[in-house]
Write a protein that holds these residues in place. Structure first.
Motif, short mmCIF file in Angstrom:
data_model
loop_
_atom_site.label_atom_id
_atom_site.label_comp_id
_atom_site.label_asym_id
_atom_site.label_seq_id
_atom_site.Cartn_x
_atom_site.Cartn_y
_atom_site.Cartn_z
N ARG A 160 -7.55 -16.49 -6.42
CA ARG A 160 -8.15 -17.32 -5.37
C ARG A 160 -7.32 -18.58 -5.10
NH1 ARG A 160 -13.49 -18.78 -7.38
NH2 ARG A 160 -12.61 -20.73 -8.13
N GLU A 161 -6.76 -19.17 -6.17
CA GLU A 161 -6.04 -20.42 -6.03
C GLU A 161 -4.52 -20.22 -5.97
OE1 GLU A 161 -7.47 -23.26 -8.90
OE2 GLU A 161 -9.57 -22.80 -8.47
N ASP A 162 -4.10 -18.99 -5.72
CA ASP A 162 -2.67 -18.66 -5.54
C ASP A 162 -1.82 -19.11 -6.73
OD1 ASP A 162 -3.03 -17.52 -2.94
OD2 ASP A 162 -3.16 -19.53 -2.11
N LEU A 163 -2.32 -18.88 -7.93
CA LEU A 163 -1.60 -19.25 -9.13
C LEU A 163 -0.92 -18.06 -9.82
CD1 LEU A 163 -4.09 -21.84 -10.69
CD2 LEU A 163 -1.88 -22.31 -9.61
N ILE A 164 -1.05 -16.89 -9.22
CA ILE A 164 -0.35 -15.72 -9.76
C ILE A 164 1.16 -15.90 -9.53
CG2 ILE A 164 -0.03 -13.23 -9.61
CD1 ILE A 164 -2.73 -14.00 -10.74
N PRO A 165 1.99 -15.71 -10.56
CA PRO A 165 3.44 -15.89 -10.38
C PRO A 165 3.99 -14.97 -9.29
CG PRO A 165 2.89 -15.72 -12.70
CD PRO A 165 1.64 -15.40 -11.95
N PRO A 166 4.94 -15.46 -8.50
CA PRO A 166 5.54 -14.63 -7.45
C PRO A 166 6.15 -13.35 -8.04
CG PRO A 166 6.24 -16.91 -7.25
CD PRO A 166 5.52 -16.81 -8.56
N ASP A 167 6.12 -12.29 -7.26
CA ASP A 167 6.73 -11.00 -7.65
C ASP A 167 6.03 -10.33 -8.83
OD1 ASP A 167 8.69 -11.42 -5.66
OD2 ASP A 167 9.88 -12.62 -7.06
N THR A 168 4.81 -10.77 -9.16
CA THR A 168 4.07 -10.09 -10.23
C THR A 168 3.60 -8.74 -9.72
OG1 THR A 168 3.29 -12.19 -11.15
CG2 THR A 168 2.06 -10.21 -11.76
N ASP A 169 3.83 -7.69 -10.50
CA ASP A 169 3.33 -6.37 -10.15
C ASP A 169 1.80 -6.44 -10.11
OD1 ASP A 169 2.42 -3.72 -10.11
OD2 ASP A 169 4.14 -3.01 -11.27
N PRO A 170 1.17 -6.08 -8.99
CA PRO A 170 -0.30 -6.16 -8.91
C PRO A 170 -1.00 -5.43 -10.04
CG PRO A 170 0.63 -5.72 -6.75
CD PRO A 170 1.77 -5.63 -7.72
N TRP A 171 -0.40 -4.35 -10.51
CA TRP A 171 -1.06 -3.57 -11.55
C TRP A 171 -0.97 -4.25 -12.91
CZ3 TRP A 171 -4.35 -0.41 -9.59
CH2 TRP A 171 -4.14 0.01 -8.27
N ALA A 172 -0.05 -5.20 -13.05
CA ALA A 172 -0.01 -6.00 -14.28
C ALA A 172 -1.20 -6.96 -14.31
CB ALA A 172 1.30 -6.78 -14.37
N ILE A 173 -1.68 -7.33 -13.13
CA ILE A 173 -2.82 -8.24 -13.04
C ILE A 173 -4.09 -7.54 -13.55
CG2 ILE A 173 -4.27 -9.60 -11.49
CD1 ILE A 173 -1.81 -9.81 -9.66
N PHE A 174 -4.25 -6.30 -13.16
CA PHE A 174 -5.48 -5.59 -13.50
C PHE A 174 -5.34 -4.74 -14.75
CE2 PHE A 174 -5.51 -6.13 -8.83
CZ PHE A 174 -6.54 -7.04 -8.77
N ASN A 175 -4.15 -4.79 -15.39
CA ASN A 175 -3.94 -4.07 -16.64
C ASN A 175 -4.26 -2.59 -16.49
OD1 ASN A 175 -3.24 -3.74 -19.31
ND2 ASN A 175 -5.25 -4.31 -20.11
N MET A 176 -3.79 -2.02 -15.38
CA MET A 176 -4.03 -0.61 -15.11
C MET A 176 -2.72 0.09 -14.78
SD MET A 176 -7.42 -0.64 -12.68
CE MET A 176 -7.48 1.15 -12.61
N LYS A 177 -2.69 1.41 -15.00
CA LYS A 177 -1.53 2.20 -14.65
C LYS A 177 -1.34 2.20 -13.14
CE LYS A 177 0.18 6.97 -14.68
NZ LYS A 177 -0.13 8.37 -15.02
N ARG A 178 -0.10 2.07 -12.71
CA ARG A 178 0.17 2.08 -11.27
C ARG A 178 0.25 3.50 -10.75
NH1 ARG A 178 2.27 -1.64 -7.71
NH2 ARG A 178 3.18 -0.75 -5.84
N TRP A 179 -0.42 3.74 -9.61
CA TRP A 179 -0.36 5.04 -8.98
C TRP A 179 0.21 4.89 -7.58
CZ3 TRP A 179 -5.70 4.18 -10.82
CH2 TRP A 179 -5.89 4.68 -12.12
N THR A 180 0.96 5.87 -7.14
CA THR A 180 1.46 5.83 -5.78
C THR A 180 0.33 6.23 -4.84
OG1 THR A 180 2.15 8.14 -5.78
CG2 THR A 180 3.74 6.53 -6.59
N ILE A 181 0.53 5.96 -3.55
CA ILE A 181 -0.51 6.30 -2.57
C ILE A 181 -0.79 7.80 -2.58
CG2 ILE A 181 -1.04 6.34 -0.11
CD1 ILE A 181 0.63 3.78 0.14
N THR A 182 0.27 8.60 -2.67
CA THR A 182 0.09 10.05 -2.65
C THR A 182 -0.74 10.51 -3.83
OG1 THR A 182 2.24 10.31 -1.57
CG2 THR A 182 1.29 12.27 -2.58
N GLU A 183 -0.43 10.01 -5.02
CA GLU A 183 -1.18 10.37 -6.21
C GLU A 183 -2.63 9.88 -6.09
OE1 GLU A 183 1.25 8.46 -9.03
OE2 GLU A 183 2.44 10.23 -9.49
N PHE A 184 -2.77 8.70 -5.51
CA PHE A 184 -4.11 8.11 -5.35
C PHE A 184 -4.99 9.01 -4.51
CE2 PHE A 184 -6.96 4.53 -5.32
CZ PHE A 184 -7.64 4.64 -4.12
#
Length: 204
Positions: free
Chosen positions: A81-105
């Motif tokens: 909310r306060e834009d404190l996430i470091p730039p270029d952080t992988d979104p999936w590192a934020i949620f501690n989840m495995k990253r899936w591609t759109i096709t797999e999703f």
């Protein structure tokens, strides 16, 4: 003999204490599941989390941990909310989840359910929210240019100011934006339990 026995007891107790501390440390939850190498950014995040009265542990690699997932969700909401996430952080590192591609999703409904539930859990972790429901609409091939969209229903806590607090509503939008690929802010609708649109400021 007594001295040796005392020394042995001390060694055993220290050993047990070390194991307990190690076990406790292993059960901590990362706020962002990636090292934050930039010390200035890391210090800002630590300071903001401390303002919430939350105890943290920073690993030698720069990963910030808190005591459980519920606390981690609340802190992620604030950082997003306060834009404190470091730039270029992988979104999936934020949620501690495995990253899936759109096709797999799209191919695996279980992934879609997992992401939706993760979003619900994070929104409900907000102090203002009693309950929430999220519906992600991702058109399949053949639907032309219909964009990815999201509908969010929240049931605010009594006396919550979230209906009038644009900052908090935008925080929910940012949360969805991090989690759902190709989802744009203008395609998110957030309503309360009476059906009132809370993010209608884009249409003013």
């Amino acid at each position: 003999m007594n001295k040796y026995r005392v020394c042995l007891i001390i060694i055993v107790l220290v050993g047990i204490g070390t194991l307990v501390l190690g076990f406790s440390s292993r059960n901590l939850i990362p706020v962002i599941d990636a090292p934050i190498q930039n010390e200035a950014i890391r210090d800002r995040i630590i300071m903001r989390i401390n303002q919430e009265g939350v105890n943290i542990k920073v690993s030698s690699t720069g990963v910030i941990h808190v005591k459980n997932e519920q606390v981690a969700r609340r802190m992620r909401n604030i950082l997003i909310r306060e834009d404190l996430i470091p730039p270029d952080t992988d979104p999936w590192a934020i949620f501690n989840m495995k990253r899936w591609t759109i096709t797999e999703f799209d191919r695996n409904m279980n992934h879609r359910i997992a992401i939706t539930q993760m979003l619900i859990d994070h929104i409900k972790a907000m102090d203002d929210i009693k309950d929430a429901n999220v519906d992600i609409i991702r058109p399949t091939e053949g639907f032309g240019l219909i964009p990815v969209s999201a509908n969010v229903i929240i049931n605010p806590m009594p006396e919550s100011d979230i209906a009038q607090n644009r900052n908090k509503i935008e925080g929910i939008e940012k949360l969805l934006g991090y989690a759902v690929e190709e989802l744009k802010t203008e395609n998110i609708i957030i309503v309360n339990n009476t059906g009132f649109i809370l993010n209608d400021f884009y249409r003013e």
